[in-house]
Design a protein around this motif. Structure first.
Motif, PDB file in Angstrom:
ATOM      1  N   ASP A  23       0.745  -1.141   0.025  1.00 24.66           N
ATOM      2  CA  ASP A  23       0.061   0.155  -0.138  1.00 24.66           C
ATOM      3  C   ASP A  23       0.836   1.378   0.007  1.00 24.66           C
ATOM      4  OD1 ASP A  23      -2.339  -1.028   0.184  1.00 24.66           O
ATOM      5  OD2 ASP A  23      -2.417  -1.666   2.258  1.00 24.66           O
ATOM      6  N   ASP A  24       2.136   1.231   0.096  1.00 23.94           N
ATOM      7  CA  ASP A  24       3.062   2.330   0.234  1.00 23.94           C
ATOM      8  C   ASP A  24       3.368   2.856  -1.412  1.00 23.94           C
ATOM      9  OD1 ASP A  24       5.365   4.039   0.534  1.00 23.94           O
ATOM     10  OD2 ASP A  24       5.996   2.794   2.105  1.00 23.94           O
ATOM     11  N   ARG A  25       2.585   4.036  -1.551  1.00 24.87           N
ATOM     12  CA  ARG A  25       2.689   4.550  -2.666  1.00 24.87           C
ATOM     13  C   ARG A  25       4.248   5.145  -3.187  1.00 24.87           C
ATOM     14  NH1 ARG A  25      -0.180   9.223  -1.623  1.00 24.87           N
ATOM     15  NH2 ARG A  25       1.344  10.327  -3.287  1.00 24.87           N
ATOM     16  N   ARG A  26       4.995   5.229  -2.167  1.00 19.95           N
ATOM     17  CA  ARG A  26       6.440   5.497  -2.429  1.00 19.95           C
ATOM     18  C   ARG A  26       7.271   4.308  -2.988  1.00 19.95           C
ATOM     19  NH1 ARG A  26       9.833   8.862   1.125  1.00 19.95           N
ATOM     20  NH2 ARG A  26      10.465   9.974  -0.765  1.00 19.95           N
ATOM     21  N   PHE A  27       6.750   3.381  -2.289  1.00 17.83           N
ATOM     22  CA  PHE A  27       7.332   2.066  -2.781  1.00 17.83           C
ATOM     23  C   PHE A  27       7.044   1.668  -4.032  1.00 17.83           C
ATOM     24  CE2 PHE A  27       7.196  -2.594  -3.038  1.00 17.83           C
ATOM     25  CZ  PHE A  27       8.595  -3.007  -3.210  1.00 17.83           C
ATOM     26  N   LEU A  28       5.731   1.810  -4.440  1.00 16.78           N
ATOM     27  CA  LEU A  28       5.253   1.558  -5.814  1.00 16.78           C
ATOM     28  C   LEU A  28       5.719   2.302  -6.829  1.00 16.78           C
ATOM     29  CD1 LEU A  28       1.618   0.645  -4.778  1.00 16.78           C
ATOM     30  CD2 LEU A  28       3.497  -1.046  -5.130  1.00 16.78           C
ATOM     31  N   ALA A  29       5.816   3.542  -6.411  1.00 19.14           N
ATOM     32  CA  ALA A  29       6.433   4.425  -7.287  1.00 19.14           C
ATOM     33  C   ALA A  29       8.052   4.243  -7.895  1.00 19.14           C
ATOM     34  CB  ALA A  29       6.410   5.920  -6.966  1.00 19.14           C
ATOM     35  N   SER A  30       8.457   3.634  -6.788  1.00 18.24           N
ATOM     36  CA  SER A  30      10.064   3.278  -6.987  1.00 18.24           C
ATOM     37  C   SER A  30      10.191   2.291  -7.855  1.00 18.24           C
ATOM     38  CB  SER A  30      10.940   3.196  -5.498  1.00 18.24           C
ATOM     39  OG  SER A  30      10.445   1.866  -5.136  1.00 18.24           O
ATOM     40  N   MET A  31       9.268   1.225  -7.588  1.00 19.22           N
ATOM     41  CA  MET A  31       9.141  -0.128  -8.417  1.00 19.22           C
ATOM     42  C   MET A  31       9.010   0.504  -9.998  1.00 19.22           C
ATOM     43  SD  MET A  31      10.341  -2.185  -6.746  1.00 19.22           S
ATOM     44  CE  MET A  31      10.328  -3.852  -6.675  1.00 19.22           C
ATOM     45  N   SER A  32       7.948   1.109 -10.254  1.00 16.21           N
ATOM     46  CA  SER A  32       7.619   1.501 -11.497  1.00 16.21           C
ATOM     47  C   SER A  32       8.868   2.530 -12.196  1.00 16.21           C
ATOM     48  CB  SER A  32       6.193   2.178 -11.685  1.00 16.21           C
ATOM     49  OG  SER A  32       6.410   3.530 -11.719  1.00 16.21           O
ATOM     50  N   ASN A  33       9.540   3.330 -11.361  1.00 11.02           N
ATOM     51  CA  ASN A  33      10.551   4.094 -11.898  1.00 11.02           C
ATOM     52  C   ASN A  33      11.830   3.142 -12.101  1.00 11.02           C
ATOM     53  OD1 ASN A  33       8.996   6.685 -11.309  1.00 11.02           O
ATOM     54  ND2 ASN A  33      10.077   6.774  -9.276  1.00 11.02           N
ATOM     55  N   VAL A  34      12.044   2.453 -11.431  1.00 10.74           N
ATOM     56  CA  VAL A  34      13.086   1.524 -11.464  1.00 10.74           C
ATOM     57  C   VAL A  34      13.090   0.681 -12.786  1.00 10.74           C
ATOM     58  CG1 VAL A  34      13.045  -0.562 -10.341  1.00 10.74           C
ATOM     59  CG2 VAL A  34      15.027   0.428 -10.520  1.00 10.74           C
TER      60      VAL A  34
ATOM     61  N   MET B 277      21.996  13.377  -8.562  1.00 10.65           N
ATOM     62  CA  MET B 277      21.287  14.666  -9.314  1.00 10.65           C
ATOM     63  C   MET B 277      19.887  14.764  -9.077  1.00 10.65           C
ATOM     64  SD  MET B 277      22.383  12.818 -13.057  1.00 10.65           S
ATOM     65  CE  MET B 277      21.581  13.797 -14.109  1.00 10.65           C
ATOM     66  N   THR B 278      19.068  13.973  -8.529  1.00  5.57           N
ATOM     67  CA  THR B 278      17.534  14.423  -7.942  1.00  5.57           C
ATOM     68  C   THR B 278      17.282  14.055  -6.748  1.00  5.57           C
ATOM     69  OG1 THR B 278      16.693  12.360  -8.711  1.00  5.57           O
ATOM     70  CG2 THR B 278      17.060  13.868 -10.519  1.00  5.57           C
ATOM     71  N   GLY B 279      18.026  13.230  -6.199  1.00  3.57           N
ATOM     72  CA  GLY B 279      17.477  12.762  -4.697  1.00  3.57           C
ATOM     73  C   GLY B 279      16.343  11.879  -4.617  1.00  3.57           C
ATOM     74  N   GLY B 280      15.869  11.462  -5.863  1.00  2.00           N
ATOM     75  CA  GLY B 280      14.373  10.967  -6.139  1.00  2.00           C
ATOM     76  C   GLY B 280      13.469  11.723  -6.451  1.00  2.00           C
ATOM     77  N   GLY B 281      13.653  12.919  -6.499  1.00  8.23           N
ATOM     78  CA  GLY B 281      12.694  13.769  -6.947  1.00  8.23           C
ATOM     79  C   GLY B 281      12.620  14.002  -8.462  1.00  8.23           C
ATOM     80  N   PRO B 282      12.016  15.009  -9.085  1.00  9.77           N
ATOM     81  CA  PRO B 282      11.124  15.843  -8.445  1.00  9.77           C
ATOM     82  C   PRO B 282       9.747  15.004  -8.238  1.00  9.77           C
ATOM     83  CG  PRO B 282      10.990  16.577 -10.688  1.00  9.77           C
ATOM     84  CD  PRO B 282      12.229  15.421 -10.424  1.00  9.77           C
ATOM     85  N   ALA B 283       8.953  15.199  -6.960  1.00  8.14           N
ATOM     86  CA  ALA B 283       7.796  14.601  -6.602  1.00  8.14           C
ATOM     87  C   ALA B 283       7.928  13.006  -6.732  1.00  8.14           C
ATOM     88  CB  ALA B 283       6.578  15.152  -7.533  1.00  8.14           C
ATOM     89  N   ASP B 284       9.027  12.281  -6.429  1.00  9.67           N
ATOM     90  CA  ASP B 284       9.358  10.921  -6.242  1.00  9.67           C
ATOM     91  C   ASP B 284       9.414  10.373  -7.930  1.00  9.67           C
ATOM     92  OD1 ASP B 284       9.453  10.954  -3.729  1.00  9.67           O
ATOM     93  OD2 ASP B 284       7.518  10.238  -3.382  1.00  9.67           O
ATOM     94  N   SER B 285       9.511  11.218  -8.770  1.00 11.78           N
ATOM     95  CA  SER B 285       9.568  10.657 -10.160  1.00 11.78           C
ATOM     96  C   SER B 285      10.734  10.060 -10.357  1.00 11.78           C
ATOM     97  CB  SER B 285       9.380  11.805 -11.066  1.00 11.78           C
ATOM     98  OG  SER B 285      10.344  12.618 -11.045  1.00 11.78           O
ATOM     99  N   THR B 286      11.725  10.107  -9.767  1.00 13.05           N
ATOM    100  CA  THR B 286      13.291   9.341  -9.878  1.00 13.05           C
ATOM    101  C   THR B 286      13.340   8.563  -8.680  1.00 13.05           C
ATOM    102  OG1 THR B 286      14.682  11.002  -9.281  1.00 13.05           O
ATOM    103  CG2 THR B 286      13.999  10.834 -11.713  1.00 13.05           C
ATOM    104  N   LEU B 287      12.574   8.274  -7.707  1.00 14.77           N
ATOM    105  CA  LEU B 287      12.939   7.409  -6.562  1.00 14.77           C
ATOM    106  C   LEU B 287      13.070   6.086  -6.941  1.00 14.77           C
ATOM    107  CD1 LEU B 287      12.685   8.122  -3.657  1.00 14.77           C
ATOM    108  CD2 LEU B 287      10.295   7.003  -3.670  1.00 14.77           C
ATOM    109  N   MET B 288      13.987   5.584  -6.396  1.00 19.09           N
ATOM    110  CA  MET B 288      14.691   4.085  -6.737  1.00 19.09           C
ATOM    111  C   MET B 288      14.482   3.260  -5.332  1.00 19.09           C
ATOM    112  SD  MET B 288      16.052   3.817  -9.836  1.00 19.09           S
ATOM    113  CE  MET B 288      15.490   5.139 -11.134  1.00 19.09           C
ATOM    114  N   PRO B 289      14.261   1.880  -5.567  1.00 17.60           N
ATOM    115  CA  PRO B 289      14.461   1.238  -4.381  1.00 17.60           C
ATOM    116  C   PRO B 289      15.544   1.343  -3.412  1.00 17.60           C
ATOM    117  CG  PRO B 289      13.609  -0.069  -6.052  1.00 17.60           C
ATOM    118  CD  PRO B 289      14.042   1.188  -6.746  1.00 17.60           C
TER     119      PRO B 289
END
Lengths: 300, 303
Positions: free
Chosen positions: B72-83, B245-257
């Motif tokens: 249910d963790d939006r940030r985790f799911l975002a990191s998976m789709s980003n990676v 470069m981004t620290g995972g941002g902007p808005a978690d769009s480059t967040l990696m696991p």
């Protein structure tokens, strides 16, 4: 993978436009060769040009770096950003830290990999393959898995902000053991037996026969473990708090938070300081670096 | 008396046979237990608890709760789709460029090392330095890339500052740094292909494209598998360049696991070691699964 040089293997060559070929085919070959070189020049320019741009920028003043349109050669070459970065940001210290960490790490990796590789390659003992497989399987584990447990362990040992925190957890390499075992299995056992008959100890055989014959594998391992160590960022980020213990990658990354505006003059100058030793080293031993890829072929 | 003598002799024999092996392996295995196996098992255990990164005293066993919360963790799911996107873009660009480059270099009779010298150089330099360089190149106002785009009348782009472009921008920076490595592996593979195969194809009247598709690529199977496995392993655990470069941002769009493991595990106000370890184990499983899948796929394709 075997150590192969980057040249075509002997025997067999492309049929070139010999006596029977007419001029049209030869012209076509020449056009293709020209296009090949042209494309390669573009590839080389994209790689090298960006780096030259960075090096040149480190000799520009802070205002020239952000000038529009951008200048290629520095209009008034200056060392002011080097002076600034060394004065404000202890980059000299970071440089020494990186060396103090990289050299012992690489030497320990070379020693542990070669002696363990020797044991796995030339000795028989119970459960050998099981032990080897277990060691090798750790290569599949991403560093993120061990990050927090190692952080807890090393902190509890009281090693935060020390050199040993950056050296001891990386001084043995499963990949290095694998590589040296592969290589040493190719060394003729007769050589070792000759030493044994003369009553030489295993240590003597390792030191005087096995090591000298393994120089090519060891130099590839030395290069790759040095690069990995010089590049290391995540682990130092976690375990180093004090400014004076930072390594180059860490010191460089901390520049980002140093001022509210991006200071590209400092970013690029710091990057050049970080990169120069490696590039100099690379320039002298280019073929060894490139051949190291085909020899190691597995991990960087 | 005789018995001790016998066991002493046996011990001496054992020692002369295995002494050296033990003297080497005991310290090595000790190191692995402390700095590798131990931490791996500890991470697995921690992922089943709610342990705090700095204070383990109040840890409680929570079973699979961490893994269930992750779903249910939006940030985790975002990191998976980003990676996933990161590896896909990196993989395709990397292989196309490095294979193309290797094919060009293979054609040369002379000067291979000359070009390689420049093309391989980004591979050896530090990731943080490359990140710095690309931060500058990508700067929307001051960067070289927008300046070059303006010369051909393309409006300025935001690159790493835009949620839509950031992940592709960091992937391209990563490809710039790494494709030379794959190119060398491909080049070694290409130079290993016996020339008779090409001559046979020529005699059979194959076109260049057919030769590439039917002769060269199948014979490059091993390097291709190697490079793809490396790209996936490398990509899934990527940390440094994106973090800088981004620290995972902007808005978690480059967040990696990996960034999430770092943020949850050691970020201020978090220190959720158990939760972070659960993420790292999912990464481990994903890497293993993809690697095995790739090896299987290639075996079925070409054998």
């Amino acid at each position: 993978m075997t150590d192969i040089s980057l040249d075509r293997r002997a025997g067999g060559s492309l049929p070139s436009g010999g006596a029977g070929a007419d001029a049209r085919i030869r012209l076509r070959e020449q056009v293709i060769a020209l296009v090949t070189h042209l494309l390669l020049v573009i590839f080389a320019f994209i790689a090298f040009g960006a780096m030259m741009w960075m090096v040149l920028a480190s000799f520009k003043s802070a205002s020239e770096i952000i000038a529009k349109p951008p200048t290629f050669l520095p209009e008034a070459p200056t060392l002011e950003s080097y002076a600034l970065i060394l004065r404000e940001q202890a980059f000299g210290r970071f440089f020494l830290n990186s060396i103090f960490v990289a050299l012992p790490s690489v030497l320990l990796i070379l020693f542990s990999s070669s002696i363990a590789g020797f044991v796995f390659a030339k000795f028989d003992f119970p459960a050998k393959e099981v032990i080897f497989t277990i060691i090798l399987s750790t290569l599949m584990v991403p560093p993120a898995v061990t990050l927090l447990p190692l952080f807890r362990l090393v902190s509890r040992l009281g090693w935060a902000d020390t050199y040993q925190a950056l050296i001891i957890p990386v001084c043995v390499s499963a990949f290095g053991i694998f590589l040296l075992r592969q290589f040493m299995e190719g060394l003729p056992s007769e050589l070792l037996d000759a030493g044994r008959i003369d009553g030489a100890s295993n240590w003597w055989i390792y030191r005087h026969i096995v090591l000298p014959l393994s120089v090519s594998a060891l130099s590839a391992l030395a290069i790759f473990s040095f690069l990995a160590n010089w590049d290391s960022y995540l682990w130092p980020l976690v375990i180093i708090y004090e400014e004076k213990m930072r390594t180059l990658p860490l010191g460089l990354a901390y520049l980002l938070g140093w001022s509210s505006r991006p200071r590209y003059d400092l970013f690029l100058t710091g990057a050049v300081i970080t990169v120069v030793p490696v590039v100099v080293f690379y320039s002298f031993f280019q073929s060894r670096f490139v051949r190291g890829v085909t020899l190691t072929g597995l991990k960087y | 008396m005789a018995a001790t003598n016998l066991s002493e002799r046996r011990l001496a024999r054992f020692w002369s046979k295995y002494g050296f092996v033990l003297a080497v392996l005991v310290p090595i295995l000790l190191w692995f237990s402390i700095f590798s196996f131990g931490p791996i098992l500890y991470a697995l255990y921690a992922s089943l608890t709610n342990t705090h990164s700095l204070d383990p005293s109040r840890a409680r066993f929570v079973g699979l709760d961490n893994y269930i919360s992750l779903l249910d963790d939006r940030r985790f799911l975002a990191s998976m789709s980003n990676v996933f996107r990161f590896v896909l873009v990196k993989g395709i660009l990397n292989i196309v460029l490095s294979l193309g480059l290797a094919l060009l270099l293979e054609r040369l009779r002379r000067g291979r090392n000359f070009y390689l010298f420049f093309i391989f150089m980004p591979v050896v330099i530090s990731q943080v330095a490359v990140a710095m360089l690309f931060l500058w190149l990508y700067d929307p106002r001051l960067g070289l890339i927008n300046y070059l785009l303006s010369l051909v009348e393309i409006p300025p782009q935001s690159f790493i500052r835009s949620t839509a472009q950031a992940i592709y921008s960091v992937a391209i920076a990563d490809v710039w740094k790494t494709y030379g490595y794959a190119a060398v592996i491909f080049l070694a593979g290409l130079l290993d292909i016996p020339q008779d195969y090409y001559e046979a194809a020529k005699v059979d009247g194959a076109t260049r494209l057919q030769t590439l598709w039917r002769v060269t690529l199948p014979l490059l199977k091993n390097p291709l598998v190697l490079v793809m496995v490396l790209i996936v392993i490398d990509g899934v655990q990527h940390f440094t360049m994106v973090q800088v470069m981004t620290g995972g941002g902007p808005a978690d769009s480059t967040l990696m696991p990996s960034i999430l493991v770092y943020n949850y595990g050691l970020g201020a106000n978090n220190y959720r070691m158990g939760y972070a370890c659960a993420i790292s184990f999912i990464m481990f499983v994903v890497i293993m699964a993809i690697t095995v899948f790739q090896l299987r796929l290639f075996r079925s394709l070409y054998d």
